[in-house]
Design a protein around this motif. Sequence first.
Motif, PDB file in Angstrom:
ATOM      1  N   UNK A  18      -4.317  19.738  -2.199  1.00 45.34           N
ATOM      2  CA  UNK A  18      -5.099  19.233  -1.054  1.00 45.34           C
ATOM      3  C   UNK A  18      -5.276  17.725  -1.108  1.00 45.34           C
ATOM      4  N   UNK A  19      -4.226  17.009  -1.443  1.00 46.53           N
ATOM      5  CA  UNK A  19      -4.293  15.543  -1.471  1.00 46.53           C
ATOM      6  C   UNK A  19      -4.001  15.056  -0.060  1.00 46.53           C
ATOM      7  N   UNK A  20      -4.994  14.453   0.574  1.00 46.06           N
ATOM      8  CA  UNK A  20      -4.865  14.039   1.972  1.00 46.06           C
ATOM      9  C   UNK A  20      -4.674  12.538   2.149  1.00 46.06           C
ATOM     10  N   UNK A  21      -5.071  11.757   1.156  1.00 50.83           N
ATOM     11  CA  UNK A  21      -5.041  10.301   1.279  1.00 50.83           C
ATOM     12  C   UNK A  21      -3.911   9.763   0.413  1.00 50.83           C
ATOM     13  N   UNK A  22      -3.064   8.903   1.002  1.00 53.45           N
ATOM     14  CA  UNK A  22      -1.896   8.377   0.312  1.00 53.45           C
ATOM     15  C   UNK A  22      -2.264   7.643  -0.974  1.00 53.45           C
ATOM     16  N   UNK A  23      -3.309   6.826  -0.936  1.00 52.99           N
ATOM     17  CA  UNK A  23      -3.697   6.075  -2.134  1.00 52.99           C
ATOM     18  C   UNK A  23      -4.112   7.013  -3.268  1.00 52.99           C
ATOM     19  N   UNK A  24      -4.750   8.132  -2.940  1.00 48.95           N
ATOM     20  CA  UNK A  24      -5.093   9.123  -3.968  1.00 48.95           C
ATOM     21  C   UNK A  24      -3.838   9.723  -4.585  1.00 48.95           C
ATOM     22  N   UNK A  25      -2.833   9.979  -3.760  1.00 48.98           N
ATOM     23  CA  UNK A  25      -1.578  10.539  -4.255  1.00 48.98           C
ATOM     24  C   UNK A  25      -0.874   9.556  -5.193  1.00 48.98           C
ATOM     25  N   UNK A  26      -0.883   8.280  -4.846  1.00 50.42           N
ATOM     26  CA  UNK A  26      -0.241   7.269  -5.691  1.00 50.42           C
ATOM     27  C   UNK A  26      -0.989   7.140  -7.015  1.00 50.42           C
ATOM     28  N   UNK A  27      -2.315   7.154  -6.990  1.00 49.29           N
ATOM     29  CA  UNK A  27      -3.102   7.079  -8.225  1.00 49.29           C
ATOM     30  C   UNK A  27      -2.833   8.290  -9.113  1.00 49.29           C
ATOM     31  N   UNK A  28      -2.755   9.470  -8.520  1.00 48.62           N
ATOM     32  CA  UNK A  28      -2.438  10.671  -9.294  1.00 48.62           C
ATOM     33  C   UNK A  28      -1.041  10.594  -9.895  1.00 48.62           C
ATOM     34  N   UNK A  29      -0.097  10.035  -9.142  1.00 52.16           N
ATOM     35  CA  UNK A  29       1.268   9.911  -9.647  1.00 52.16           C
ATOM     36  C   UNK A  29       1.310   9.005 -10.875  1.00 52.16           C
ATOM     37  N   UNK A  30       0.707   7.794 -10.777  1.00 55.39           N
ATOM     38  CA  UNK A  30       0.706   6.884 -11.916  1.00 55.39           C
ATOM     39  C   UNK A  30      -0.071   7.478 -13.088  1.00 55.39           C
ATOM     40  N   UNK A  31      -1.188   8.104 -12.809  1.00 61.37           N
ATOM     41  CA  UNK A  31      -1.963   8.742 -13.873  1.00 61.37           C
ATOM     42  C   UNK A  31      -1.181   9.831 -14.575  1.00 61.37           C
ATOM     43  N   UNK A  32      -0.413  10.580 -13.817  1.00 62.15           N
ATOM     44  CA  UNK A  32       0.399  11.658 -14.394  1.00 62.15           C
ATOM     45  C   UNK A  32       1.479  11.098 -15.312  1.00 62.15           C
ATOM     46  N   UNK A  33       2.136  10.028 -14.900  1.00 63.30           N
ATOM     47  CA  UNK A  33       3.153   9.414 -15.751  1.00 63.30           C
ATOM     48  C   UNK A  33       2.557   8.978 -17.086  1.00 63.30           C
ATOM     49  N   UNK A  34       1.355   8.389 -17.044  1.00 56.04           N
ATOM     50  CA  UNK A  34       0.745   7.890 -18.271  1.00 56.04           C
ATOM     51  C   UNK A  34       0.141   9.008 -19.114  1.00 56.04           C
ATOM     52  N   UNK A  35      -0.544   9.951 -18.501  1.00 58.46           N
ATOM     53  CA  UNK A  35      -1.164  11.034 -19.276  1.00 58.46           C
ATOM     54  C   UNK A  35      -0.126  11.927 -19.942  1.00 58.46           C
ATOM     55  N   UNK A  36       0.989  12.151 -19.265  1.00 55.28           N
ATOM     56  CA  UNK A  36       2.029  13.028 -19.805  1.00 55.28           C
ATOM     57  C   UNK A  36       3.101  12.250 -20.571  1.00 55.28           C
ATOM     58  N   UNK A  37       2.942  10.915 -20.636  1.00 53.70           N
ATOM     59  CA  UNK A  37       3.866  10.044 -21.363  1.00 53.70           C
ATOM     60  C   UNK A  37       5.322  10.256 -20.922  1.00 53.70           C
ATOM     61  N   UNK A  38       5.531  10.168 -19.615  1.00 52.75           N
ATOM     62  CA  UNK A  38       6.854  10.363 -19.022  1.00 52.75           C
ATOM     63  C   UNK A  38       7.402   9.008 -18.583  1.00 52.75           C
ATOM     64  N   UNK A  39       8.680   8.766 -18.841  1.00 55.39           N
ATOM     65  CA  UNK A  39       9.336   7.545 -18.350  1.00 55.39           C
ATOM     66  C   UNK A  39       9.611   7.688 -16.864  1.00 55.39           C
ATOM     67  N   UNK A  40       9.644   6.542 -16.181  1.00 56.27           N
ATOM     68  CA  UNK A  40       9.986   6.563 -14.765  1.00 56.27           C
ATOM     69  C   UNK A  40      11.434   7.001 -14.603  1.00 56.27           C
ATOM     70  N   UNK A  41      11.768   7.706 -13.505  1.00 59.90           N
ATOM     71  CA  UNK A  41      13.167   8.048 -13.246  1.00 59.90           C
ATOM     72  C   UNK A  41      13.988   6.771 -13.084  1.00 59.90           C
ATOM     73  N   UNK A  42      15.209   6.769 -13.604  1.00 63.64           N
ATOM     74  CA  UNK A  42      16.039   5.563 -13.608  1.00 63.64           C
ATOM     75  C   UNK A  42      16.255   4.992 -12.206  1.00 63.64           C
ATOM     76  N   UNK A  43      16.435   5.849 -11.220  1.00 58.59           N
ATOM     77  CA  UNK A  43      16.715   5.373  -9.864  1.00 58.59           C
ATOM     78  C   UNK A  43      15.513   4.670  -9.227  1.00 58.59           C
TER      79      UNK A  43
END
Length: 73
Positions: free
Chosen positions: A12-37
């Motif tokens: 239920x993510x309705x606001x774009x800025x919330x989605x972007x914050x969740x995306x960056x938080x997920x990369x850092x919390x799960x220690x995932x590298x950004x996709x090469x592309x």
Amino acid sequence: MLSVDQTIVNGHIRIFSDAVMLMFGSYYCMNISYPAAQASTLEFLQRCLFKINPDKGSKVDRNTTKRKLIIIQ
């Protein structure tokens, strides 16, 4: 929506800025590298727009043969 291991965690993510914050938080919390592309774009957003600057390291996987990303501050 945010899903982990094919399970929807937040659908239920309705606001774009919330989605972007969740995306960056997920990369850092799960220690995932950004996709090469998308690595250069995400690194730019992280450092220049969101002012998230780690002291050392990067979320860009350096095992690729692409040029290194240089950011001047």
